[in-house]
Design a protein around this motif. Structure first.
Motif, short mmCIF file in Angstrom:
data_model
loop_
_atom_site.label_atom_id
_atom_site.label_comp_id
_atom_site.label_asym_id
_atom_site.label_seq_id
_atom_site.Cartn_x
_atom_site.Cartn_y
_atom_site.Cartn_z
N ALA A 66 41.85 56.30 39.63
CA ALA A 66 42.53 56.46 38.35
C ALA A 66 43.67 55.44 38.20
CB ALA A 66 43.08 57.88 38.24
N ARG A 67 44.36 55.15 39.30
CA ARG A 67 45.51 54.22 39.24
C ARG A 67 45.06 52.76 39.26
NH1 ARG A 67 48.28 50.44 39.39
NH2 ARG A 67 50.44 50.22 40.13
N ASP A 94 40.02 59.91 44.14
CA ASP A 94 40.05 60.01 42.68
C ASP A 94 41.36 59.46 42.12
OD1 ASP A 94 37.56 61.18 42.75
OD2 ASP A 94 38.31 63.24 42.60
#
Length: 473
Positions: free
Chosen positions: A28-29, A24
């Motif tokens: 996200a990055r 996750d």
């Protein structure tokens, strides 16, 4: 001939699952530059080695130093393996995810950062390939000589301490890397070395990372030595009645001090494979492919000396390739030798060796190894950067016949044992990876490998940097 006692051809698979929380965080990055798709993972979990290993858990496409830093920091937080990926041309299993983890694809980090023509240096990102680098340098009258055959990335070549066809004249990556930018196991970007040609300042961290195969950190920037394009270049081929005659010629050339730039050996079966693959009409017997660099007068003198030496040892049909097009055609065919050989046995896999011995023992090493391969009856091919004592035998095996794999590994182990006995090394340029971990113990001994383990533990205490390679941590 006994095989080395530590031969270890089977990789140890010990998965370390990637937590969902890390997946996750990566998404996200990195957004769509992070992939867990099976097709993408499988692409990054294969190389040219004979091993079949499960793919990594995820792949991240990095485009900057900060990308690598952030990915490694996440891996450090969750104690997940990180495997740098260039173009996937490894022959010894360097990029295989034996413990799962994250594959960092550096192919998009492909910028040439700075060319310093006056100082004969260049700084590049790790994903730049050697072909592209030389295309850019040609306009400045310069070139980078290390040529392992495959269009490898500079990062991958640095990680494996590559050499190739020009090493007899220009050295290996070890001699031609001046400085590095490296992301450590904790996610810190470190600069080693400078653009100066020498230094006595502290430990030589650059040489520590060159050849470390991604086990100590992720190299993101590399500063290299460059060379002026030679005023004159000439290539020649010469055929011989036997492999031994070709090898004896090579030994005589080197011992006479001829500054030959390239000296490549192909046995008769390899020449035949290359003929079919590249539509050439070379005589299908042992052959030396040579190249000379320098002034027109110097090149002519070198060539005459080599031609005289070859004639005394049975060489014949000395043919010149003086135009760039002719030279390119010959060297392209040489670089295709591996794939040409694979096509002689459709569906096969290749178990390769790349030992290197002192030049005076080259004839003995090759002669005995060829005799063993002939007696075994397993298809093989022989090529070599014989000017510096480095040669390769590739055993072509049917992957559906386990006994062929056993035979190939036995022949490979016997060849390595012979090279070590003659004062050589288990790997001249491909590196240890998975395939030669046991052979490293035979060559260096437990005490030296223990020191290597101590360095690894100090720089990578969580064992996340390409674990399971070089030695078992």
């Amino acid at each position: 001939m006994n095989a080395p006692q530590h031969a270890h051809p089977t990789p140890v698979i010990a998965p370390r699952p990637m937590p969902a929380e890390m997946v996750d965080a990566l998404r996200a990055r990195f957004g769509d530059r992070c992939s867990t798709a099976m097709a993408v993972r499988e692409l990054h979990g294969r190389d040219e080695s004979p091993f079949d290993v499960p793919p990594p858990d995820a792949v991240v496409y990095c485009e900057s130093n900060q990308d690598v830093i952030d990915a490694v920091r996440l891996a450090d937080r969750f104690a997940v393996p990180v495997i740098p990926y260039g173009v996937g041309s490894s022959l010894e299993g360097h990029l295989l995810a034996v413990q799962g983890g994250l594959s960092l694809d550096l192919s998009r980090m492909n910028r040439i950062l700075e060319i310093n023509a006056e100082d004969l240096t260049v700084t590049v990102q790790a994903g730049v390939t050697r072909t592209r680098l030389n295309e850019e340098l040609r306009h400045a009258g310069l070139f980078f000589p290390i040529d392992p055959g495959a269009d490898a990335s500079i990062g991958g070549m640095t990680a494996t301490r590559a050499s190739g066809t020009n090493a007899v004249r220009y050295g290996t990556m070890r001699e031609n890397v001046l400085a590095l930018g490296v992301v450590s196991a904790s996610g810190e970007w470190v600069r080693t070395g400078t653009r100066a040609r020498k230094s006595s300042a502290g430990y030589d961290l650059t040489r520590l990372f060159v050849g470390s195969e991604g086990t100590l950190g992720v190299m993101t920037e590399i500063t290299l030595k460059l060379y002026p394009l030679p005023e004159a270049v000439s290539a020649a081929i010469c055929h011989f009645p036997s492999v031994d005659a070709a090898v004896q010629t090579t030994i005589a050339i080197i011992q006479m001090g001829v500054p030959i730039a390239r000296c490549e050996l192909l046995d008769g079966r390899t020449v035949a494979a290359v003929n079919r693959h590249d539509r050439l009409s070379l005589r299908e017997q042992p052959m030396l492919l040579m190249e000379f660099h320098g002034s027109p007068a110097g090149v002519a003198e070198q060539a005459r000396t080599v031609q005289d030496i070859a004639a005394e040892l049975g060489g014949e049909s000395f043919e010149w390739a003086t135009t760039p097009e002719e030279r390119t055609r010959l060297w392209t065919a040489r670089h295709h030798a591996y794939f040409a050989a694979l096509q002689t046995r459709p569906g096969c896999r290749c178990v390769t060796t790349d030992t290197c011995v002192p030049i005076s023992r080259l004839a003995e090493a090759i002669g005995e190894s060829v005799a063993e391969a002939d007696a075994a009856g397993l298809p093989y091919f022989l090529v070599g950067h014989v000017g510096d004592g480095n040669f390769h035998i590739g055993y072509l095996i049917d992957p559906t016949q386990p006994e062929e794999r056993v035979l190939a590994e036995t022949l490979s182990a016997q060849l390595v044992g012979r090279s070590l006995r003659l004062g050589g090394t288990c790997t001249g340029e491909h590196g240890i990876g998975l395939h030669k971990m046991g052979f490293l113990l035979d060559e260096a001994g437990p005490a030296a490998v223990g020191l290597m383990r101590a360095v690894k533990q100090a720089l990578d205490p969580k064992n996340i940097m390409n674990p399971g390679k070089i030695f078992e941590a």
